[in-house]
Write an enzyme that holds these catalytic residues in place. Structure first.
Site, short mmCIF file in Angstrom:
data_model
loop_
_atom_site.label_atom_id
_atom_site.label_comp_id
_atom_site.label_asym_id
_atom_site.label_seq_id
_atom_site.Cartn_x
_atom_site.Cartn_y
_atom_site.Cartn_z
N GLY A 46 41.53 43.12 39.28
CA GLY A 46 41.46 43.63 37.90
C GLY A 46 40.09 43.49 37.26
N TYR A 80 33.54 43.40 36.04
CA TYR A 80 33.06 42.07 35.63
C TYR A 80 32.54 41.28 36.84
CZ TYR A 80 33.53 37.47 33.24
OH TYR A 80 33.32 36.23 32.69
N1 CAA Z 1 46.52 39.88 43.55
C1 CAA Z 1 47.30 40.84 44.09
N2 CAA Z 1 48.12 41.62 43.40
C2 CAA Z 1 48.17 41.43 42.08
C3 CAA Z 1 47.37 40.45 41.43
C4 CAA Z 1 46.54 39.65 42.24
N3 CAA Z 1 45.77 38.69 41.70
N4 CAA Z 1 47.61 40.51 40.10
C5 CAA Z 1 48.53 41.50 39.92
N5 CAA Z 1 48.87 42.05 41.11
C6 CAA Z 1 49.81 43.13 41.35
C7 CAA Z 1 51.03 42.99 40.44
O1 CAA Z 1 51.96 42.11 41.06
C8 CAA Z 1 51.51 44.40 40.32
O2 CAA Z 1 52.22 44.71 41.51
P1 CAA Z 1 53.45 45.76 41.47
O3 CAA Z 1 52.87 47.04 40.98
O4 CAA Z 1 53.89 45.79 42.88
O5 CAA Z 1 54.42 45.13 40.51
C9 CAA Z 1 50.23 45.22 40.33
O6 CAA Z 1 49.24 44.39 40.96
C10 CAA Z 1 49.77 45.61 38.96
O7 CAA Z 1 49.55 44.39 38.20
P2 CAA Z 1 49.75 44.31 36.64
O8 CAA Z 1 51.19 44.56 36.29
O9 CAA Z 1 49.16 43.06 36.13
O10 CAA Z 1 48.89 45.60 36.19
P3 CAA Z 1 48.40 45.95 34.78
O11 CAA Z 1 47.73 47.28 34.90
O12 CAA Z 1 49.44 45.74 33.74
O13 CAA Z 1 47.28 44.81 34.47
C11 CAA Z 1 45.28 43.57 34.76
C12 CAA Z 1 46.14 44.75 35.26
C13 CAA Z 1 44.88 43.82 33.28
C14 CAA Z 1 44.03 43.54 35.58
C15 CAA Z 1 46.08 42.26 34.85
O14 CAA Z 1 46.55 42.12 36.18
C16 CAA Z 1 45.26 41.05 34.51
O15 CAA Z 1 45.01 40.74 33.35
N6 CAA Z 1 44.78 40.31 35.54
C17 CAA Z 1 43.97 39.12 35.38
C18 CAA Z 1 42.50 39.49 35.38
C19 CAA Z 1 41.69 38.25 35.13
O16 CAA Z 1 41.82 37.25 35.80
N7 CAA Z 1 40.77 38.32 34.14
C20 CAA Z 1 39.98 37.21 33.80
C21 CAA Z 1 39.66 37.28 32.33
S1 CAA Z 1 38.86 35.80 31.74
C22 CAA Z 1 37.35 35.87 32.42
O17 CAA Z 1 36.93 36.82 32.97
C23 CAA Z 1 36.48 34.64 32.25
C24 CAA Z 1 35.99 34.17 33.55
O18 CAA Z 1 34.83 34.36 33.85
C25 CAA Z 1 36.88 33.43 34.44
#
Ligand code: CAA
Length: 248
Positions: free
Chosen positions: A151, A155
């Site tokens: 996702g 970034y």
């Molecule tokens: N690995 C593999 N598969 C994953 C996964 C992962 N880490 N995360 C989600 N999936 C899968 C889900 O299980 C889902 O599968 P199905 O379609 O089979 O159900 C599919 O991918 C879609 O996932 P979402 O329902 O989450 O999709 P979405 O479009 O609603 O959201 C997203 C996508 C916005 C990227 C969301 O997954 C998310 O917020 N992820 C976290 C991203 C993250 O870690 N960001 C960090 C922000 S903070 C930061 O950046 C500071 C820093 O430096 C650390």
């Protein structure tokens, strides 16, 4: 040249940035804080909340994406202070989306803010440090620049780019006693992280060996180490503060 050391911090009003400023002010630094003009109203409130005085912080109201205007504004602040000892490139944004769904706007905004503005901010500071024959630059990357994150193709690309940039600059700065390093925070308790969906935060916490988010103080402490005399022989390094989430 005045006695008081000066540190320029970008993204100073943010979760990690505020804490970095707090620790720098406590250590006796004067801060130059770049602030997006739309945040202007927040400045006075921020000073009050932090218990800073006007003499602790010089605000530079500028949009870092506007290269020429921002360079001029930063140059003016450096000239007014007469020196710059520390630069912390901390400004950063997220526009998370799976790559399949990511818009070009989500891609470009993150590249622009997290990577392109490094040029605009760093060049005037670096040139002053070359003249002074001393300086410390700390660039804030992320665990996700090291390991990649579902996702975050945009970034992660920028946060990895910051590491390459820092290693190149470390080589150019070394002969002028300028050390350039990276702090790579893990998931930290700031609005950027708490903005994520509850279940996403829970699943991330479950993967962290130390089983909790980092506190901003723990990230700022790493910055303070890298700008201290203790780190005079450290350059081109990436210091991970991620609770064991990624060991490299
Ligand atoms: N690995 C593999 N598969 C994953 C996964 C992962 N880490 N995360 C989600 N999936 C899968 C889900 O299980 C889902 O599968 P199905 O379609 O089979 O159900 C599919 O991918 C879609 O996932 P979402 O329902 O989450 O999709 P979405 O479009 O609603 O959201 C997203 C996508 C916005 C990227 C969301 O997954 C998310 O917020 N992820 C976290 C991203 C993250 O870690 N960001 C960090 C922000 S903070 C930061 O950046 C500071 C820093 O430096 C650390």
């Amino acid at each position: 040249m005045s006695e008081q050391k000066v540190a320029l911090v970008t993204g100073a009003l943010g979760g990690i940035g505020s804490e970095i400023c707090r620790q720098l002010v406590t250590a006796g630094y004067k801060i130059i804080a770049t602030v997006v003009p739309r945040e202007e109203d927040r400045e006075k409130q921020w000073l009050k909340d932090e218990g800073f005085t006007e003499s602790d912080v010089r605000f530079v109201l500028t949009n870092l994406n506007e290269h020429e205007a921002a360079t001029a504004a930063i140059q003016e602040a450096i000239d007014a202070e007469g020196r710059v000892d520390v630069l912390v490139n901390n400004a950063g944004i997220t526009r998370d989306a799976t790559f399949k769904k990511m818009s070009y706007t989500q891609w470009s905004e993150v590249i622009e803010t997290n990577l392109k503005t490094l040029f605009t901010v760093t060049q005037p500071v670096f040139n002053k440090m070359l003249e002074q024959k001393s300086g410390r630059i700390v660039n804030i990357s992320s665990v996700n620049g090291l390991k990649g994150q579902f996702g975050q193709a945009n970034y992660s690309a920028t946060k990895a780019g910051i590491i390459g940039f820092s290693k190149a600059l470390a080589q150019e700065g070394a002969r002028s006693n300028i050390c350039v390093n990276v702090v790579a925070p893990g998931y930290t308790a700031t609005p950027m992280v708490t903005a994520m969906r509850e279940e996403v935060i829970k699943s991330i916490e479950a993967q962290i060996p130390l089983q909790r988010l980092a506190a901003p103080t723990e990230i700022a402490a790493a910055v303070m180490y890298l700008v201290s005399d203790h780190a005079a022989y450290v350059t081109g390094e990436t210091l991970s503060i991620n609770g064991g989430l990624y060991m490299h």
